[in-house]
Design a protein around this motif. Structure first.
Motif, PDB file in Angstrom:
ATOM      1  N   VAL A  19      15.874-104.997   9.092  1.00  0.00           N
ATOM      2  CA  VAL A  19      16.436-106.183   9.743  1.00  0.00           C
ATOM      3  C   VAL A  19      17.679-105.700  10.480  1.00  0.00           C
ATOM      4  O   VAL A  19      18.593-105.135   9.868  1.00  0.00           O
ATOM      5  CB  VAL A  19      16.779-107.278   8.709  1.00  0.00           C
ATOM      6  CG1 VAL A  19      17.547-108.417   9.372  1.00  0.00           C
ATOM      7  CG2 VAL A  19      15.507-107.807   8.064  1.00  0.00           C
ATOM      8  N   THR A  45      18.655-108.923   0.390  1.00  0.00           N
ATOM      9  CA  THR A  45      18.972-107.843  -0.561  1.00  0.00           C
ATOM     10  C   THR A  45      19.753-106.741   0.156  1.00  0.00           C
ATOM     11  O   THR A  45      20.000-105.680  -0.410  1.00  0.00           O
ATOM     12  CB  THR A  45      17.681-107.238  -1.159  1.00  0.00           C
ATOM     13  OG1 THR A  45      16.869-106.735  -0.096  1.00  0.00           O
ATOM     14  CG2 THR A  45      16.895-108.245  -1.969  1.00  0.00           C
ATOM     15  N   ARG A  91      20.498 -87.714 -20.250  1.00  0.00           N
ATOM     16  CA  ARG A  91      21.579 -87.772 -19.265  1.00  0.00           C
ATOM     17  C   ARG A  91      22.859 -87.266 -19.908  1.00  0.00           C
ATOM     18  O   ARG A  91      23.118 -87.587 -21.069  1.00  0.00           O
ATOM     19  CB  ARG A  91      21.849 -89.216 -18.832  1.00  0.00           C
ATOM     20  CG  ARG A  91      20.815 -89.726 -17.868  1.00  0.00           C
ATOM     21  CD  ARG A  91      20.594 -91.167 -18.066  1.00  0.00           C
ATOM     22  NE  ARG A  91      19.218 -91.455 -17.707  1.00  0.00           N
ATOM     23  CZ  ARG A  91      18.837 -92.525 -17.057  1.00  0.00           C
ATOM     24  NH1 ARG A  91      19.721 -93.409 -16.706  1.00  0.00           N
ATOM     25  NH2 ARG A  91      17.582 -92.719 -16.773  1.00  0.00           N
ATOM     26  N   GLY A 198      20.487-109.527  -5.833  1.00  0.00           N
ATOM     27  CA  GLY A 198      20.375-108.105  -6.186  1.00  0.00           C
ATOM     28  C   GLY A 198      21.724-107.410  -6.215  1.00  0.00           C
ATOM     29  O   GLY A 198      22.757-107.961  -5.839  1.00  0.00           O
ATOM     30  N   ARG A 199      21.669-106.177  -6.658  1.00  0.00           N
ATOM     31  CA  ARG A 199      22.891-105.407  -6.942  1.00  0.00           C
ATOM     32  C   ARG A 199      23.802-105.246  -5.732  1.00  0.00           C
ATOM     33  O   ARG A 199      25.013-105.404  -5.820  1.00  0.00           O
ATOM     34  CB  ARG A 199      22.455-104.032  -7.459  1.00  0.00           C
ATOM     35  CG  ARG A 199      23.554-103.016  -7.623  1.00  0.00           C
ATOM     36  CD  ARG A 199      22.980-101.836  -8.365  1.00  0.00           C
ATOM     37  NE  ARG A 199      23.792-100.649  -8.301  1.00  0.00           N
ATOM     38  CZ  ARG A 199      24.136 -99.939  -9.376  1.00  0.00           C
ATOM     39  NH1 ARG A 199      23.775-100.334 -10.560  1.00  0.00           N
ATOM     40  NH2 ARG A 199      24.829 -98.840  -9.253  1.00  0.00           N
ATOM     41  N   GLN A 206      24.788-104.256 -11.419  1.00  0.00           N
ATOM     42  CA  GLN A 206      23.582-104.778 -12.074  1.00  0.00           C
ATOM     43  C   GLN A 206      22.653-103.612 -12.353  1.00  0.00           C
ATOM     44  O   GLN A 206      22.611-102.660 -11.584  1.00  0.00           O
ATOM     45  CB  GLN A 206      22.819-105.731 -11.146  1.00  0.00           C
ATOM     46  CG  GLN A 206      23.509-107.023 -10.817  1.00  0.00           C
ATOM     47  CD  GLN A 206      22.617-107.931  -9.952  1.00  0.00           C
ATOM     48  OE1 GLN A 206      21.521-107.561  -9.543  1.00  0.00           O
ATOM     49  NE2 GLN A 206      23.103-109.121  -9.677  1.00  0.00           N
ATOM     50  N   MET A 208      18.383-102.666 -13.412  1.00  0.00           N
ATOM     51  CA  MET A 208      17.099-103.149 -12.888  1.00  0.00           C
ATOM     52  C   MET A 208      16.628-104.437 -13.551  1.00  0.00           C
ATOM     53  O   MET A 208      16.092-105.319 -12.884  1.00  0.00           O
ATOM     54  CB  MET A 208      16.055-102.053 -12.996  1.00  0.00           C
ATOM     55  CG  MET A 208      16.217-101.054 -11.862  1.00  0.00           C
ATOM     56  SD  MET A 208      14.911 -99.876 -11.767  1.00  0.00           S
ATOM     57  CE  MET A 208      15.371 -98.744 -13.033  1.00  0.00           C
ATOM     58  N   ASN A 211      18.350-107.207 -11.934  1.00  0.00           N
ATOM     59  CA  ASN A 211      17.843-107.468 -10.579  1.00  0.00           C
ATOM     60  C   ASN A 211      16.583-108.325 -10.642  1.00  0.00           C
ATOM     61  O   ASN A 211      16.400-109.242  -9.844  1.00  0.00           O
ATOM     62  CB  ASN A 211      17.492-106.172  -9.845  1.00  0.00           C
ATOM     63  CG  ASN A 211      18.622-105.177  -9.808  1.00  0.00           C
ATOM     64  OD1 ASN A 211      18.410-103.985  -9.961  1.00  0.00           O
ATOM     65  ND2 ASN A 211      19.835-105.659  -9.625  1.00  0.00           N
TER      66      ASN A 211
HETATM   67  C1  LIG Z   1      22.492 -93.288  -9.250  1.00  0.00           C
HETATM   68  C2  LIG Z   1      21.972 -94.558  -9.811  1.00  0.00           C
HETATM   69  C3  LIG Z   1      21.369 -94.544 -11.052  1.00  0.00           C
HETATM   70  C4  LIG Z   1      20.863 -95.721 -11.595  1.00  0.00           C
HETATM   71  N1  LIG Z   1      20.268 -95.686 -12.823  1.00  0.00           N
HETATM   72  C5  LIG Z   1      19.753 -96.812 -13.334  1.00  0.00           C
HETATM   73  C6  LIG Z   1      19.099 -96.808 -14.591  1.00  0.00           C
HETATM   74  O1  LIG Z   1      18.993 -95.784 -15.234  1.00  0.00           O
HETATM   75  N2  LIG Z   1      18.599 -97.972 -15.067  1.00  0.00           N
HETATM   76  C7  LIG Z   1      18.690 -99.144 -14.364  1.00  0.00           C
HETATM   77  O2  LIG Z   1      18.202-100.176 -14.830  1.00  0.00           O
HETATM   78  N3  LIG Z   1      19.309 -99.175 -13.168  1.00  0.00           N
HETATM   79  C8  LIG Z   1      19.835 -98.045 -12.638  1.00  0.00           C
HETATM   80  N4  LIG Z   1      20.470 -98.078 -11.429  1.00  0.00           N
HETATM   81  C9  LIG Z   1      20.597 -99.359 -10.749  1.00  0.00           C
HETATM   82  C10 LIG Z   1      19.317 -99.736 -10.015  1.00  0.00           C
HETATM   83  O3  LIG Z   1      18.872 -98.647  -9.230  1.00  0.00           O
HETATM   84  C11 LIG Z   1      19.664-100.915  -9.128  1.00  0.00           C
HETATM   85  O4  LIG Z   1      20.199-101.938  -9.930  1.00  0.00           O
HETATM   86  C12 LIG Z   1      18.454-101.438  -8.396  1.00  0.00           C
HETATM   87  O5  LIG Z   1      17.784-100.462  -7.653  1.00  0.00           O
HETATM   88  C13 LIG Z   1      18.936-102.507  -7.433  1.00  0.00           C
HETATM   89  O6  LIG Z   1      17.819-103.244  -7.028  1.00  0.00           O
HETATM   90  P1  LIG Z   1      17.965-104.265  -5.842  1.00  0.00           P
HETATM   91  O7  LIG Z   1      16.595-104.796  -5.602  1.00  0.00           O
HETATM   92  O8  LIG Z   1      19.070-105.220  -6.097  1.00  0.00           O
HETATM   93  O9  LIG Z   1      18.451-103.361  -4.630  1.00  0.00           O
HETATM   94  P2  LIG Z   1      17.656-102.199  -3.916  1.00  0.00           P
HETATM   95  O10 LIG Z   1      16.779-101.453  -4.854  1.00  0.00           O
HETATM   96  O11 LIG Z   1      18.693-101.434  -3.143  1.00  0.00           O
HETATM   97  O12 LIG Z   1      16.718-103.016  -2.939  1.00  0.00           O
HETATM   98  C14 LIG Z   1      17.232-103.545  -1.760  1.00  0.00           C
HETATM   99  C15 LIG Z   1      16.122-103.539  -0.756  1.00  0.00           C
HETATM  100  O13 LIG Z   1      16.634-104.044   0.460  1.00  0.00           O
HETATM  101  C16 LIG Z   1      16.152-103.223   1.492  1.00  0.00           C
HETATM  102  N5  LIG Z   1      17.069-103.273   2.641  1.00  0.00           N
HETATM  103  C17 LIG Z   1      18.374-102.913   2.694  1.00  0.00           C
HETATM  104  N6  LIG Z   1      18.858-103.086   3.939  1.00  0.00           N
HETATM  105  C18 LIG Z   1      17.820-103.575   4.684  1.00  0.00           C
HETATM  106  C19 LIG Z   1      17.679-103.980   6.039  1.00  0.00           C
HETATM  107  N7  LIG Z   1      18.695-103.933   6.917  1.00  0.00           N
HETATM  108  N8  LIG Z   1      16.456-104.431   6.446  1.00  0.00           N
HETATM  109  C20 LIG Z   1      15.405-104.515   5.580  1.00  0.00           C
HETATM  110  N9  LIG Z   1      15.489-104.158   4.291  1.00  0.00           N
HETATM  111  C21 LIG Z   1      16.681-103.696   3.849  1.00  0.00           C
HETATM  112  C22 LIG Z   1      16.115-101.814   0.913  1.00  0.00           C
HETATM  113  O14 LIG Z   1      15.243-100.994   1.655  1.00  0.00           O
HETATM  114  C23 LIG Z   1      15.595-102.118  -0.480  1.00  0.00           C
HETATM  115  O15 LIG Z   1      14.206-102.130  -0.514  1.00  0.00           O
HETATM  116  C24 LIG Z   1      20.978 -96.926 -10.871  1.00  0.00           C
HETATM  117  C25 LIG Z   1      21.582 -96.932  -9.612  1.00  0.00           C
HETATM  118  C26 LIG Z   1      22.085 -95.756  -9.083  1.00  0.00           C
HETATM  119  C27 LIG Z   1      22.726 -95.769  -7.720  1.00  0.00           C
END
Ligand SMILES: Cc1cc2nc3c(=O)[nH]c(=O)nc-3n(C[C@H](O)[C@H](O)[C@H](O)COP(=O)(O)OP(=O)(O)OC[C@H]3O[C@@H](n4cnc5c(N)ncnc54)[C@H](O)[C@@H]3O)c2cc1C
Length: 227
Positions: A19, A45, A91, A198-199, A206, A208, A211
């Motif tokens: 987007v 998100t 870890r 979402g996060r 947050q 997973m 989320n």
């Molecule tokens: C290093 C690291 C380790 C982690 N380890 C863990 C763990 O062990 N256990 C756990 O539960 N959680 C963990 N997390 C947290 C977990 O990864 C997140 O909470 C989760 O991925 C967030 O989900 P979300 O759907 O909110 O965001 P995201 O997964 O970021 O999803 C957002 C979506 O929006 C899309 N998007 C963004 N911008 C645009 C745009 N302009 N146009 C269209 N689409 C777009 C992205 O492509 C993505 O698909 C970790 C995070 C990190 C950074």
């Protein structure tokens, strides 16, 4: 899997698409700068600072509040080693400044299918930001050097794979501006029928499972408004 079960319920799914702009006035958004879509209610998100940047004619005070949000970015450096069982941990955190990484993950200890037989892998998480710039050019060498320093690798270990993932938005920084700025921007967006989920959209720490619950709560809220 859990995600496959959503697919039959989804329509007009665009993958590998971005987007690129949102118009509050027309209640529309553009995908990849081309395809225009209209919405009644929009759930985002997109990381909050990014969303504020792509909204056309956003009021200056909302832009300013978004610009106050701070975060750390992350490199994940994945290293494959020609030696089995380099660690029995999942870890390990490294708060010491002398290491480039702050966390190491050994995902083969969660599932043996994460590495080929007889090999090991380690994922090093390395944070960076405007205040801690790290050059990607020497990242792999520096990581391997520090893995040897931390006695994770032997100097003569054979490295069979190296791979870097860059995560531009990894952790929202909880400074004294965050709460006020997020609720100010969120209130404005909701008045314009844009909801954060979402996060990175809600700009809070947050995991997973949170989320998934946030997505469920959002669907229930919007469904209740329609009914
Ligand atoms: C290093 C690291 C380790 C982690 N380890 C863990 C763990 O062990 N256990 C756990 O539960 N959680 C963990 N997390 C947290 C977990 O990864 C997140 O909470 C989760 O991925 C967030 O989900 P979300 O759907 O909110 O965001 P995201 O997964 O970021 O999803 C957002 C979506 O929006 C899309 N998007 C963004 N911008 C645009 C745009 N302009 N146009 C269209 N689409 C777009 C992205 O492509 C993505 O698909 C970790 C995070 C990190 C950074």
């Amino acid at each position: 899997s859990i995600f496959d079960s959503f697919i039959p319920c989804l329509q007009n799914l665009h993958i590998k698409s971005k987007v690129t702009s949102v118009s509050l006035k027309n209640k529309s958004f553009e995908i990849n700068g081309q395809k225009k879509c209209f919405y009644e209610k929009l759930v985002s998100t997109i990381p909050l600072p990014e969303l504020s940047r792509i909204i056309k004619s956003i009021p200056p005070e909302i832009r300013l509040a978004s610009e106050k949000l701070r975060w750390t970015s992350l490199f994940v450096v994945n290293i494959g080693i020609d030696r089995p069982a380099i660690s029995n941990k999942h870890r390990v955190y490294y708060p010491e400044e002398k290491y480039i990484f702050h966390k190491l993950g050994y995902y083969q200890n969660q599932s043996p299918y994460m590495v080929p037989n007889g090999k090991s892998a380690v994922s090093a998480e390395i944070s960076f930001s405007k205040n801690r710039l790290i050059s990607e050019d020497t990242l792999i060498e520096r990581t391997i050097k520090d893995l040897i320093k931390a006695k994770v690798l032997y100097p003569d270990d054979k490295i069979v794979l190296t791979h870097i993932i860059t995560i531009p938005y990894a952790y929202a920084i909880y400074d004294n501006q965050r709460k006020k700025s997020v609720s100010f921007v969120k209130r404005f967006l909701e008045k314009n029928d844009i909801y954060l989920c979402g996060r990175y959209a809600q700009w809070e720490y947050q995991n997973m499972e949170q989320n998934i619950l946030a997505g469920k709560a959002m669907a229930e809220k919007l469904n209740a408004e329609i009914e």
